[in-house]
Design a protein around this motif. Structure first.
Motif, PDB file in Angstrom:
ATOM      1  N   LEU A  92      18.411  -3.062  13.787  1.00 35.13           N
ATOM      2  CA  LEU A  92      17.612  -1.996  14.391  1.00 35.13           C
ATOM      3  C   LEU A  92      18.080  -0.627  13.903  1.00 35.13           C
ATOM      4  CD1 LEU A  92      15.392  -1.288  16.409  1.00 35.13           C
ATOM      5  CD2 LEU A  92      17.094  -1.365  18.231  1.00 35.13           C
ATOM      6  N   PHE A  93      19.382  -0.441  13.823  1.00 36.08           N
ATOM      7  CA  PHE A  93      19.937   0.825  13.350  1.00 36.08           C
ATOM      8  C   PHE A  93      19.549   1.061  11.879  1.00 36.08           C
ATOM      9  CE2 PHE A  93      23.475   3.189  11.347  1.00 36.08           C
ATOM     10  CZ  PHE A  93      23.343   4.394  12.037  1.00 36.08           C
ATOM     11  N   ILE A  94      19.626   0.008  11.072  1.00 36.39           N
ATOM     12  CA  ILE A  94      19.261   0.128   9.653  1.00 36.39           C
ATOM     13  C   ILE A  94      17.779   0.492   9.518  1.00 36.39           C
ATOM     14  CG2 ILE A  94      18.973  -1.196   7.507  1.00 36.39           C
ATOM     15  CD1 ILE A  94      21.516  -2.777   8.330  1.00 36.39           C
ATOM     16  N   PHE A  95      16.941  -0.102  10.351  1.00 39.37           N
ATOM     17  CA  PHE A  95      15.512   0.236  10.324  1.00 39.37           C
ATOM     18  C   PHE A  95      15.279   1.703  10.681  1.00 39.37           C
ATOM     19  CE2 PHE A  95      11.453   0.706  12.552  1.00 39.37           C
ATOM     20  CZ  PHE A  95      10.575   0.265  11.564  1.00 39.37           C
ATOM     21  N   LEU A  96      16.013   2.174  11.678  1.00 34.69           N
ATOM     22  CA  LEU A  96      15.861   3.571  12.092  1.00 34.69           C
ATOM     23  C   LEU A  96      16.338   4.542  11.018  1.00 34.69           C
ATOM     24  CD1 LEU A  96      16.910   3.314  15.854  1.00 34.69           C
ATOM     25  CD2 LEU A  96      14.618   3.409  14.889  1.00 34.69           C
ATOM     26  N   LEU A  97      17.186   4.064  10.100  1.00 31.84           N
ATOM     27  CA  LEU A  97      17.607   4.899   8.973  1.00 31.84           C
ATOM     28  C   LEU A  97      16.534   4.972   7.891  1.00 31.84           C
ATOM     29  CD1 LEU A  97      21.351   3.842   8.474  1.00 31.84           C
ATOM     30  CD2 LEU A  97      20.503   5.986   9.424  1.00 31.84           C
ATOM     31  N   GLY A  98      15.473   4.169   8.033  1.00 30.88           N
ATOM     32  CA  GLY A  98      14.372   4.254   7.080  1.00 30.88           C
ATOM     33  C   GLY A  98      14.296   3.100   6.105  1.00 30.88           C
ATOM     34  N   HIS A  99      15.020   2.019   6.355  1.00 32.93           N
ATOM     35  CA  HIS A  99      15.002   0.873   5.449  1.00 32.93           C
ATOM     36  C   HIS A  99      14.158  -0.246   6.044  1.00 32.93           C
ATOM     37  CE1 HIS A  99      18.322   2.592   3.015  1.00 32.93           C
ATOM     38  NE2 HIS A  99      18.731   3.070   4.170  1.00 32.93           N
ATOM     39  N   ASP A 100      13.506  -1.002   5.181  1.00 35.33           N
ATOM     40  CA  ASP A 100      12.668  -2.105   5.641  1.00 35.33           C
ATOM     41  C   ASP A 100      13.535  -3.292   6.083  1.00 35.33           C
ATOM     42  OD1 ASP A 100      10.322  -0.762   5.157  1.00 35.33           O
ATOM     43  OD2 ASP A 100      10.166  -1.470   3.091  1.00 35.33           O
ATOM     44  N   ILE A 101      13.093  -3.938   7.159  1.00 36.28           N
ATOM     45  CA  ILE A 101      13.782  -5.123   7.675  1.00 36.28           C
ATOM     46  C   ILE A 101      12.790  -6.276   7.651  1.00 36.28           C
ATOM     47  CG2 ILE A 101      14.936  -6.149   9.664  1.00 36.28           C
ATOM     48  CD1 ILE A 101      16.520  -3.910   8.357  1.00 36.28           C
ATOM     49  N   ASP A 102      13.117  -7.334   6.919  1.00 38.96           N
ATOM     50  CA  ASP A 102      12.195  -8.459   6.798  1.00 38.96           C
ATOM     51  C   ASP A 102      12.747  -9.754   7.381  1.00 38.96           C
ATOM     52  OD1 ASP A 102      14.133  -8.906   4.957  1.00 38.96           O
ATOM     53  OD2 ASP A 102      12.811  -9.010   3.205  1.00 38.96           O
ATOM     54  N   PHE A 103      13.810  -9.675   8.156  1.00 37.02           N
ATOM     55  CA  PHE A 103      14.341 -10.877   8.806  1.00 37.02           C
ATOM     56  C   PHE A 103      14.991 -10.457  10.119  1.00 37.02           C
ATOM     57  CE2 PHE A 103      17.926  -9.094   6.607  1.00 37.02           C
ATOM     58  CZ  PHE A 103      19.057  -9.438   7.344  1.00 37.02           C
ATOM     59  N   GLY A 104      15.400 -11.449  10.900  1.00 32.71           N
ATOM     60  CA  GLY A 104      16.053 -11.180  12.175  1.00 32.71           C
ATOM     61  C   GLY A 104      15.124 -11.173  13.365  1.00 32.71           C
ATOM     62  N   HIS A 105      13.814 -11.306  13.118  1.00 31.80           N
ATOM     63  CA  HIS A 105      12.853 -11.245  14.217  1.00 31.80           C
ATOM     64  C   HIS A 105      13.011 -12.438  15.160  1.00 31.80           C
ATOM     65  CE1 HIS A 105      11.257  -8.726  11.004  1.00 31.80           C
ATOM     66  NE2 HIS A 105      10.518  -8.096  11.897  1.00 31.80           N
ATOM     67  N   MET A 106      13.247 -13.610  14.585  1.00 29.22           N
ATOM     68  CA  MET A 106      13.387 -14.806  15.414  1.00 29.22           C
ATOM     69  C   MET A 106      14.626 -14.723  16.287  1.00 29.22           C
ATOM     70  SD  MET A 106      11.625 -17.434  15.996  1.00 29.22           S
ATOM     71  CE  MET A 106      11.938 -18.559  17.342  1.00 29.22           C
ATOM     72  N   GLN A 156      18.006  -6.754  26.764  1.00 27.19           N
ATOM     73  CA  GLN A 156      17.573  -5.380  26.486  1.00 27.19           C
ATOM     74  C   GLN A 156      17.462  -5.127  24.983  1.00 27.19           C
ATOM     75  OE1 GLN A 156      20.525  -2.395  26.881  1.00 27.19           O
ATOM     76  NE2 GLN A 156      19.110  -0.807  27.580  1.00 27.19           N
ATOM     77  N   ILE A 157      18.449  -5.568  24.203  1.00 23.90           N
ATOM     78  CA  ILE A 157      18.418  -5.377  22.753  1.00 23.90           C
ATOM     79  C   ILE A 157      17.267  -6.165  22.136  1.00 23.90           C
ATOM     80  CG2 ILE A 157      19.686  -5.762  20.598  1.00 23.90           C
ATOM     81  CD1 ILE A 157      20.705  -3.395  22.230  1.00 23.90           C
ATOM     82  N   GLY A 158      17.010  -7.357  22.643  1.00 21.81           N
ATOM     83  CA  GLY A 158      15.887  -8.158  22.142  1.00 21.81           C
ATOM     84  C   GLY A 158      14.563  -7.444  22.345  1.00 21.81           C
ATOM     85  N   TYR A 159      14.355  -6.941  23.568  1.00 26.58           N
ATOM     86  CA  TYR A 159      13.108  -6.223  23.852  1.00 26.58           C
ATOM     87  C   TYR A 159      13.008  -4.939  23.029  1.00 26.58           C
ATOM     88  CZ  TYR A 159      11.335  -9.088  27.704  1.00 26.58           C
ATOM     89  OH  TYR A 159      10.779 -10.095  28.438  1.00 26.58           O
ATOM     90  N   LEU A 160      14.135  -4.268  22.850  1.00 27.79           N
ATOM     91  CA  LEU A 160      14.130  -3.021  22.071  1.00 27.79           C
ATOM     92  C   LEU A 160      13.727  -3.300  20.623  1.00 27.79           C
ATOM     93  CD1 LEU A 160      14.707  -0.002  22.027  1.00 27.79           C
ATOM     94  CD2 LEU A 160      17.115  -0.510  21.584  1.00 27.79           C
ATOM     95  N   PHE A 161      14.296  -4.351  20.033  1.00 23.44           N
ATOM     96  CA  PHE A 161      13.974  -4.717  18.651  1.00 23.44           C
ATOM     97  C   PHE A 161      12.482  -5.045  18.520  1.00 23.44           C
ATOM     98  CE2 PHE A 161      13.513  -7.563  15.071  1.00 23.44           C
ATOM     99  CZ  PHE A 161      14.396  -7.063  14.115  1.00 23.44           C
ATOM    100  N   ILE A 162      11.962  -5.795  19.476  1.00 24.31           N
ATOM    101  CA  ILE A 162      10.548  -6.203  19.423  1.00 24.31           C
ATOM    102  C   ILE A 162       9.631  -4.990  19.578  1.00 24.31           C
ATOM    103  CG2 ILE A 162       8.780  -7.425  20.753  1.00 24.31           C
ATOM    104  CD1 ILE A 162      11.072  -9.550  21.212  1.00 24.31           C
ATOM    105  N   SER A 163       9.981  -4.090  20.491  1.00 28.59           N
ATOM    106  CA  SER A 163       9.151  -2.908  20.716  1.00 28.59           C
ATOM    107  C   SER A 163       9.049  -2.045  19.465  1.00 28.59           C
ATOM    108  CB  SER A 163       9.723  -2.067  21.867  1.00 28.59           C
ATOM    109  OG  SER A 163       9.735  -2.814  23.060  1.00 28.59           O
ATOM    110  N   VAL A 164      10.133  -2.007  18.681  1.00 29.16           N
ATOM    111  CA  VAL A 164      10.174  -1.115  17.517  1.00 29.16           C
ATOM    112  C   VAL A 164       9.666  -1.807  16.258  1.00 29.16           C
ATOM    113  CG1 VAL A 164      11.710   0.241  16.032  1.00 29.16           C
ATOM    114  CG2 VAL A 164      12.067   0.240  18.498  1.00 29.16           C
ATOM    115  N   LEU A 165      10.028  -3.074  16.031  1.00 28.41           N
ATOM    116  CA  LEU A 165       9.795  -3.687  14.726  1.00 28.41           C
ATOM    117  C   LEU A 165       8.687  -4.720  14.675  1.00 28.41           C
ATOM    118  CD1 LEU A 165      13.017  -2.762  14.338  1.00 28.41           C
ATOM    119  CD2 LEU A 165      12.750  -4.249  12.359  1.00 28.41           C
TER     120      LEU A 165
END
Length: 982
Positions: free
Chosen positions: A63-77, A92-101
């Motif tokens: 999530l932090f790497i995504f917020l820095l502007g890099h694409d994330i193509d795994f980790g969703h599961m 909380q972290i799971g919901y946060l990741f889903i809400s953003v990515l």
């Protein structure tokens, strides 16, 4: 919310963030991120099962790497798996990741929905809030379909905790705004309304936001909320600041809730129940009384909260417009703010008083502040406040103060900001027309207006004064005398010359008896301005000259000499040349009787609405103009004037034209004088030729260029689909399919490869002009459809389609056009274009309309080519040839050797290469006869660099054109396009 335990600190995450912050360069940061991504990927794919803490830590890093502007193509599961955890921090972290990515179209959405359902049914308030927040943040249609029926039940359930009710109300509001058709309250309506009586103020505040939104769309279903809202407002207003201690803000009880309640009441008319209405009036009086009390705190937060409630209460009073006492009190309260030291308060007071001025109960009270408003107009430092002051003067104007207000606005015009001058001119013109008892005052005012702010006096204004002078016999002589005197000024604005030419051509005989304004003096005065004027004004003056021959036969020889001069009958402008030749022949061969018949005085204009008022309504938006022209005798006398065959009528009918570019078909270029009517030949002139800076700058407003492309209004800017998507296509003139493109479509398209403006198509009925501008991967195109006949086009419709692969390569948005095009008129259409990736084909434009009952069906290729998205690139010779060598693969090069089809003029070649969109590089090629260019084609998907080399052989009349680019399709397409230009 549960406390975070000491072991949840995620030291690995803290170390990673520290490493990123300590990177000295972008390359170092990317290297560290790639290393971490590889580590996380190996952990997720490893045989060893990860515990919840490790999953949470790695998902958080992603999530932090995504917020820095890099694409994330795994980790969703892994994030979805965290949702099933019983630990708050992991969930909380799971919901946060889903809400953003997570995208709403993701394949995981069903798993996510199942996890959310489990949390909503768990009755754990913390987990329920997390789930509701996730639904609101994602807000997709799929989630609305899944949970729109469940959330209202949670909201009104008796055992639901207050914090969950707040989240449920706001979540439902989000879903309703995103998918209103899926959120059906039905049986829950009354129970949701009764949340206004809830003991918890937080629940009431959240619920009222939902109810206000629902009420604005379905007022009848929620009308029972009025009495409850008044009751709740009464309790808040009458309470002391200590009664609502947790919700008191700087000694003001529940200011946000109070404002929301007042805003909700503005969705409904005054309550019919006498008791409820009396209680509401009492609340409003209390709010006005509290505004007079000395402040309980000197802090700005106190005054802001207090004033927010006051202005919302005044808005409600204005909305009801039924309580004279409250309206007058509100006006007096606002009057005190007019001299407040806070600029925002002065602005809001002026804005609210503009609305109060339109009420019969408070108009007189508003007028008492006229001196203060005039002083604000003169002394305010903020232009937006000055503009509101001008609006208020306009709104409070009536017969008793019209001359004072018009005089003050004219005085202010001399120093007014350029951004508001055009609107000020329109307002002065409307007020002068509406309240003109003495018509000589009206003429003086408009001529003074032209003198002070001539550049901002639109054609509608001076057309209107001419219409009124023609309709009023008693003012014609005065108008001729006044305009004659005004023309004697050394520096005279061109609009003054237009008015002078028209009025003296019609009524110059009324002042010809005075030796100081004899016919020859009048002619010499007008002709002394001739060489300083633009082509349309010169055309008007030529028409005035032929009128002079009819009015004053003694001037015939002098005027014929002017018409006979080479500067007229051999003029490079076809309109002026045609007028000079026809007028000269008319004056030479026509008898006196024929001349008098052809050039008789203009008849009175029929009654019609003021085109100036129509223009101001268009500029300000519907409902923004509070001063309407009165009906009855005055309107019939003063507002006479209507559409006729002359050019003045055509221009007046185009009052809503939004930009200078809207007259590019030359439909208004002729003078509004009843000389020889302009022939259809005036439509044939290519007025789009790139003749000067005016042509280049008259098109697109820079401020709105990109914003209009990124945020088209859904109601009138539908996304244009391909031919197969007929559901969303605009309604056509008939059921017939679009005609195939005309055989000459490719030839017409090639005309626009190196230019953006011109006449795209023309036949006996229709002329289509085009004006366009491109920036990076975005473009905007204006199409002008001109009716060349005297018969109106009905069922006029246009469709833009992207055939085949072009649908995925170009994103095209259009605005619909008016279905009726009057004879001799034009309509404008705006098309926004976004280049997604490189393309070869062009969009298709289909025009359908009925002319004389017969269906006309025309299809053309829109001149949108890949080179329009070039960004010119300057580079030195060494850089050019280094890049040239890098692009040496066979597929990256396209070459053509062809015979010149036009003259090999150096300046023309340079102009075409620059028109292509590239930068022309000087002193780069060893052979000075060769041309080299460089540019980058900007698409949304990628940038394609392109180098060009043109080698002319003047002896053999041949060219060799070589294109190299990083994409083979681009090289070939640009090469093909450019080869057709030489």
């Amino acid at each position: 919310m549960p406390a975070v335990s000491k072991g949840d600190g995620m030291r690995g995450l803290a170390v990673f963030i520290s490493d990123i912050r300590n990177c000295k360069s972008k390359e170092a940061e990317i290297k560290r991120i790639n290393k971490e991504l590889a580590n996380i990927r190996s952990k997720f794919k490893g045989d060893k099962a990860l515990d919840g803490y490790s999953k949470k830590k790695y998902v958080c890093k992603l999530l932090f790497i995504f917020l820095l502007g890099h694409d994330i193509d795994f980790g969703h599961m892994e994030a979805v798996n965290l949702l099933s955890s019983n630990k708050y921090t992991e969930k909380q972290i799971g919901y946060l990741f889903i809400s953003v990515l997570v995208n709403s179209n993701s394949e995981l959405i069903r798993l996510i929905n199942n996890a959310i359902k489990n949390d909503l049914s768990s009755r754990n308030p913390t987990f329920m809030c997390l789930a509701l927040h996730c639904i609101a943040n994602v807000g997709s249609r799929e989630m609305a379909e899944a949970f729109a029926g469940e959330i209202p039940r949670i909201l009104v359930a008796g055992d639901t905790m207050d914090s969950v009710k707040q989240s449920a109300a706001l979540c439902l509001l989000r879903l309703y705004k995103a998918s209103p058709d899926l959120v059906l309250m039905g049986e829950w309506t009354s129970r949701v309304v009764h949340l206004l009586n809830d003991q918890h103020m937080g629940v009431v505040t959240a619920a009222i936001s939902l109810i206000t939104c629902l009420s604005s769309k379905n007022p009848d279903e929620f009308k029972t909320c009025v009495s409850l809202a008044v009751s709740r407002l009464s309790r808040i207003v009458s309470s002391a600041s200590t009664d609502l201690q947790d919700y008191t803000y700087y000694f003001v009880p529940a200011p946000w809730l109070s404002c929301k309640l007042l805003r909700l009441l503005q969705c409904y008319p005054p309550p019919e129940d006498g008791a409820v209405k009396g209680r509401l009036v009492e609340c409003l009086e209390t709010i006005l009384n509290k505004a007079q009390e000395p402040p309980k705190s000197k802090k700005v937060q106190h005054s802001n909260a207090k004033n927010a409630i006051l202005f919302e209460a005044i808005s409600l009073i204005i909305h009801y417009d039924s309580e004279p006492n409250l309206l007058v009190r509100a006006c007096n309260q606002l009057g005190q703010f007019l001299q407040h030291r806070e600029t925002n308060l002065r602005y809001l007071a002026l804005e609210s008083m503009c609305t109060l001025a339109s009420s019969e109960f408070s108009h007189e009270a508003v007028k008492t502040h006229i001196e203060t408003v005039i002083n604000a107009l003169k002394t305010e430092r903020d232009v937006s406040v000055r503009q509101r002051a001008a609006d208020l003067l306009y709104a409070m104007c009536d017969r008793s103060n019209a001359k004072q207000i018009v005089a003050e606005m004219l005085s202010y015009l001399e120093t007014a900001d350029y951004s508001i001058r055009e609107e000020m001119v329109l307002k002065v013109a409307i007020l002068a027309e509406k309240y003109a008892v003495d018509y000589s005052w009206y003429v003086d005012t408009i001529l003074n207006l032209i003198r002070i702010a001539g550049d901002y006096v639109s054609e509608e204004v001076w057309y209107r004064v001419i219409q009124i002078v023609i309709n009023r016999d008693d003012v014609q002589g005065y108008a001729a005398k006044t305009v004659f005197e005004a023309l004697q000024a050394p520096a005279c604005h061109e609009n003054m010359v237009k008015v002078g030419g028209y009025i003296l051509g019609e009524f110059g005989n009324l002042i010809a008896g005075d030796p100081r304004s004899s016919p020859l003096v009048q002619f010499n005065l007008l002709h002394s301005k001739f060489h300083l004027c633009s082509v349309p004004t010169r055309a008007l003056l030529l028409s005035a000259y032929i009128k002079f021959i009819n009015l004053f036969p003694e001037t015939k020889a002098t005027i014929q000499e002017v018409l006979r001069s080479d500067s007229q009958i051999r003029n490079s402008d076809v309109e002026l040349q045609q007028r000079a030749v026809e007028y000269l022949k008319l004056s030479s061969i026509a008898s006196t009787d024929v001349l008098a018949t052809v050039l008789e005085e203009m008849p009175p204009f029929p009654e019609r609405e003021s085109s100036i008022l129509a223009k101001l309504k268009k500029k300000k938006g519907p409902g923004a103009v509070s001063v309407e022209l009165e009906d009855g005798k005055e309107r019939g006398e003063l507002n006479g004037g209507g559409d006729r065959g002359g050019d003045a009528a055509i221009a007046a009918s185009n009052a809503s034209t939004p930009s200078p570019s809207a007259d590019l078909l030359g439909l208004r270029s002729a003078a509004p004088v009843s000389g020889a009517a302009p022939s259809a030949g005036s439509l044939l002139v290519d007025v789009f030729s790139e003749a000067g800076p005016a042509a280049a700058s008259a098109g697109v407003n820079d401020d709105g260029f990109l914003s209009a492309l990124h945020a088209p209004e859904a109601s009138d800017s539908p996304l244009v689909e391909g031919p197969g998507d007929s559901d969303s296509a605009p309604t056509s003139a008939a059921s017939e399919d679009p005609a195939p493109p005309l055989p000459e479509s490719d030839e017409l398209l090639n005309k626009f490869v190196c230019k953006n403006n011109g006449v795209l198509f023309e036949n006996q009925l229709l002329q289509i002009g085009i004006k366009s501008e491109y920036r990076q991967n975005l473009g905007r195109m204006y199409l002008f459809y001109g009716n060349k006949t005297s018969v109106q086009f009905v069922s006029f419709s246009t469709t833009v389609s992207c055939p085949g692969e072009l649908q995925s390569q170009l994103n095209v948005q259009t605005k619909t056009v008016e279905p009726l095009v009057e004879g001799g008129a034009q309509v404008q259409q705006v098309i926004n274009i976004e280049c997604l990736t490189d393309f070869v084909d062009a969009p298709l434009l289909n025009i359908k309309f009925r002319y004389g009952g017969a269906l006309q069906n025309i299809s053309l290729k829109l001149p949108v080519t890949i080179n329009k998205f070039f960004q010119p690139t300057e580079m030195a010779a060494a850089d050019f040839f280094q890049r040239w060598k890098q692009l040496s693969q066979p597929q990256q090069e396209a070459q053509k050797i062809f015979k010149a089809s036009h003259g090999m003029d150096t300046e023309v070649l340079k102009a075409k290469l620059l028109g292509l969109g590239t930068a022309l590089l000087e002193n780069v090629d060893p052979n000075p006869e060769n041309y080299v260019c460089a540019g980058v084609i900007q698409t949304k998907a990628q940038q394609v660099g392109c180098l060009l080399r043109l080698e002319p052989n003047a002896q053999a009349q041949m060219y060799r054109l070589t294109l190299r680019s990083s994409k083979d399709t681009v090289s070939q397409r640009v090469c093909d396009l450019l080869a057709e230009q030489f």
